[in-house]
Design a protein around this motif. Sequence first.
Motif, PDB file in Angstrom:
ATOM      1  N   ARG A 132       0.857  -1.188   0.000  1.00  0.00           N
ATOM      2  CA  ARG A 132       0.000   0.000   0.000  1.00  0.00           C
ATOM      3  C   ARG A 132       0.887   1.231   0.000  1.00  0.00           C
ATOM      4  O   ARG A 132       1.865   1.297   0.734  1.00  0.00           O
TER       5      ARG A 132
ATOM      6  N   GLU B 107       1.767   3.121  -9.282  1.00  0.00           N
ATOM      7  CA  GLU B 107       0.952   1.923  -9.097  1.00  0.00           C
ATOM      8  C   GLU B 107       1.711   0.647  -9.448  1.00  0.00           C
ATOM      9  O   GLU B 107       1.306  -0.443  -9.046  1.00  0.00           O
TER      10      GLU B 107
ATOM     11  N   SER C  85      -0.495  -0.644  -4.408  1.00  0.00           N
ATOM     12  CA  SER C  85      -1.805   0.001  -4.469  1.00  0.00           C
ATOM     13  C   SER C  85      -1.731   1.380  -3.814  1.00  0.00           C
ATOM     14  O   SER C  85      -1.394   1.505  -2.634  1.00  0.00           O
TER      15      SER C  85
END
Length: 64
Positions: free
Chosen positions: A4, A35, A39
């Motif tokens: 993340r 990306e 994420s």
Amino acid sequence: MTGRIALFIDGVNLHHTARNLGFEIDYKRLLSEFEKFGSIVRPYFYSAVGEGEVSSVRHLNRLA
């Protein structure tokens, strides 16, 4: 590599650097490049605040 990502962009410095180097930033492409590493859960764009404005934090919207 996956994970993340919280992305924080210093808009003023990025703008001046790009201008001095003679190119423009494609923010949709910039997001897609990040990306590749995971994420993006929090993309933020910081800019200068004018009089009467409330916050200097801008959410960098998904352009998909």
